[in-house]
Enzyme design. Structure first.
Site, short mmCIF file in Angstrom:
data_model
loop_
_atom_site.label_atom_id
_atom_site.label_comp_id
_atom_site.label_asym_id
_atom_site.label_seq_id
_atom_site.Cartn_x
_atom_site.Cartn_y
_atom_site.Cartn_z
CD GLU A 1 -8.21 -1.35 8.50
OE1 GLU A 1 -9.09 -1.11 7.92
OE2 GLU A 1 -7.04 -2.00 8.55
NE ARG B 1 -1.56 -5.36 7.25
CZ ARG B 1 -0.63 -6.15 6.71
NH1 ARG B 1 -1.23 -7.28 5.85
NH2 ARG B 1 0.52 -6.03 7.00
NE ARG C 1 -4.91 -6.26 -6.91
CZ ARG C 1 -6.16 -6.53 -7.15
NH1 ARG C 1 -6.52 -7.37 -7.95
NH2 ARG C 1 -7.17 -6.08 -6.50
NE ARG D 1 -26.56 9.79 11.84
CZ ARG D 1 -27.38 9.38 12.43
NH1 ARG D 1 -27.65 8.31 13.29
NH2 ARG D 1 -28.62 9.97 12.50
CG ASP E 1 -1.17 -0.75 8.55
OD1 ASP E 1 -2.01 0.01 8.50
OD2 ASP E 1 -0.86 -1.84 7.62
CB THR F 1 3.29 0.12 6.44
OG1 THR F 1 2.00 -0.15 6.92
CG2 THR F 1 4.19 -0.51 7.97
N GLY G 1 0.76 -1.00 -0.09
CA GLY G 1 0.03 -0.07 -0.09
C GLY G 1 0.75 1.37 -0.07
CG ASP H 1 1.98 -3.79 10.40
OD1 ASP H 1 2.75 -3.37 9.69
OD2 ASP H 1 1.15 -4.47 10.10
CG ASP I 1 4.06 -8.25 7.33
OD1 ASP I 1 5.04 -8.96 7.70
OD2 ASP I 1 2.90 -8.84 7.14
N GLY I 2 4.61 -7.46 3.76
CA GLY I 2 4.60 -8.22 2.71
C GLY I 2 5.82 -8.24 1.80
CB THR I 3 7.14 -4.72 0.28
OG1 THR I 3 5.86 -4.49 -0.18
CG2 THR I 3 8.33 -4.45 -0.89
O1 F6P Z 1 -1.34 -1.78 5.07
C1 F6P Z 1 -1.79 -0.44 4.79
C2 F6P Z 1 -3.26 -0.38 4.71
O2 F6P Z 1 -3.84 0.77 4.54
C3 F6P Z 1 -4.05 -0.82 5.93
O3 F6P Z 1 -4.17 -0.30 6.95
C4 F6P Z 1 -5.27 -1.42 5.36
O4 F6P Z 1 -6.00 -2.33 6.21
C5 F6P Z 1 -5.02 -1.81 3.87
O5 F6P Z 1 -3.59 -1.22 3.71
C6 F6P Z 1 -5.93 -1.52 2.67
O6 F6P Z 1 -5.47 -2.24 1.66
P1 F6P Z 1 -5.92 -1.71 0.06
O7 F6P Z 1 -5.35 -0.48 -0.14
O8 F6P Z 1 -5.86 -2.78 -0.60
O9 F6P Z 1 -7.45 -1.57 0.27
#
Ligand code: F6P
Length: 357
Positions: free
Chosen positions: A231, A180, A77, A275, A136, A134, A14, A138, A112-114
């Protein structure tokens, strides 16, 4: 030293504010300091799989320090070890392209993924250096990742802006933030924005506790409440709320929507109006903060130093305020979760913030 003539750089996963600052730092440090040629690889590992690259000259990276996103494009991806919906191993192609490009090193800027993929490539002999990014935050073995501070700034402003309408309508406003499976953004923005209740995955909550807190505030004349929700919190501590699944992605799960369930229960149990605001990708947009620009500049410079010293398999890192380096492997072993003994949680509790526990 002296052997490195060509460095490749890619941004994966991301996007986030501060990526361009890192690309600029890598390119300028390489070109000005070491006469190294820099090859920009487009759309993360996709560019290395399908040969989408371009030379980065100083004019290409000039003026991008303050811009969000990434001039190279990104993808979450394109995993060379499990590419496309059939999850094909195309790593041989990646090595072929790497050699055809005559690269001496590859700098992978990602989360993390990269970084997992970067580590796998290193193990197969590719000379890779990492830069952690990131929103996140994390990634283990670094105090902060590029993009986290900027995301918190956006989220904090949103919480600030929600206050007046919450107060005017005497409502419970639930603002859901990204992150995440960890609660870094919700914790930092929640504290900075004065959220009354903050829910993060690291602290199991009870809906009754949230209702009690909202009612308690009412007794003291506070007829509104701001609930900041990560989230990744599970609904009633059981079930992650998944918005969609992206088949070709490394982590297929896209979270989102737990706040609607919390809102419904809150309304039923308290009789108050609730709300929901899901801030979403706004948190990845806009300009990087000064902190992220500075972090990205230092991480970029450090990554070039690591490549020159042939410290492959390492990544730039921030530890106790100092720029250093750590093995990528140590950064990807586990997700970095919020430490429950952290002084920030203690301080938040001290000023009366409820974590729903
Ligand atoms: O890892 C970064 C992030 O923005 C997360 O906080 C979120 O859950 C996810 O990517 C959203 O992914 P995408 O851009 O694929 O909707």
């Amino acid at each position: 030293m002296g052997k490195t003539k060509r460095i490749g750089i890619l941004t994966g996963g991301g996007d986030c504010p501060g990526l361009n600052a890192a690309i600029r730092a890598v390119a300028k440090t390489s070109i000005f300091g070491h006469q190294i040629e820099v090859i920009g690889i487009e759309d993360g590992y996709e560019g290395l799989i399908n040969n989408k690259t371009r030379i980065l000259q100083t004019k290409d990276v000039s003026g991008i320090l303050t811009q969000g996103g990434t001039i190279l494009g990104t993808s979450n991806r394109a995993n060379p070890f499990a590419y496309g919906e059939e999850k094909k191993d195309v790593s041989e192609e990646v090595f072929k392209n790497f050699h055809n490009l005559k690269l001496d090193a590859l700098i992978c800027v990602g989360g993390d993924g990269t970084l997992h993929i970067a580590h796998e490539l290193t193990q197969l002999g590719m000379p890779v250096v990492g830069i952690p990014k990131t929103i996140d935050n994390d990634v283990e073995a670094t105090d902060f990742t590029i993009g986290f501070d900027s995301a918190c700034a956006v989220a904090t402003e949103a919480i600030d802006n929600i206050h007046s309408t919450a107060e005017s309508h005497h409502r419970v406003m639930i603002i859901e933030l990204m992150g995440r499976y960890t609660g870094w953004v919700a914790l930092y923005a929640g504290v900075a924005g004065g959220g009354d209740i903050i829910l993060i995955p690291e602290i199991p909550y009870k809906i009754d506790k949230i209702c009690q807190e909202v009612k308690r505030r009412g007794k003291f004349g506070k007829r509104f409440s701001i609930v900041v929700v990560a989230e990744g919190v599970k609904f009633e501590d059981k079930e992650l709320v998944v918005k969609k699944r992206v088949k070709a992605s490394t982590d297929q799960i896209r979270l989102g929507g737990v706040s609607y369930k919390i809102a419904q229960h809150l309304e039923e149990l308290t009789g108050l109006e609730a709300r929901v605001i899901i801030l979403g990708h706004l948190q990845r947009g806009g300009k990087p903060t000064d902190f992220d620009r500075i972090l990205a500049t230092q991480f970029g410079k450090k990554a070039v130093d690591l490549a020159l010293a042939e410290n492959f398999g390492y990544m730039s890192s921030l530890q106790h305020g100092k720029i250093t380096s750590v093995p990528i492997e140590s950064a990807i072993r586990n997700l970095k979760k919020v430490n429950l003994d952290s002084p920030l949680i203690e301080a938040a509790r001290g000023v009366g913030t409820c974590f729903g526990d």
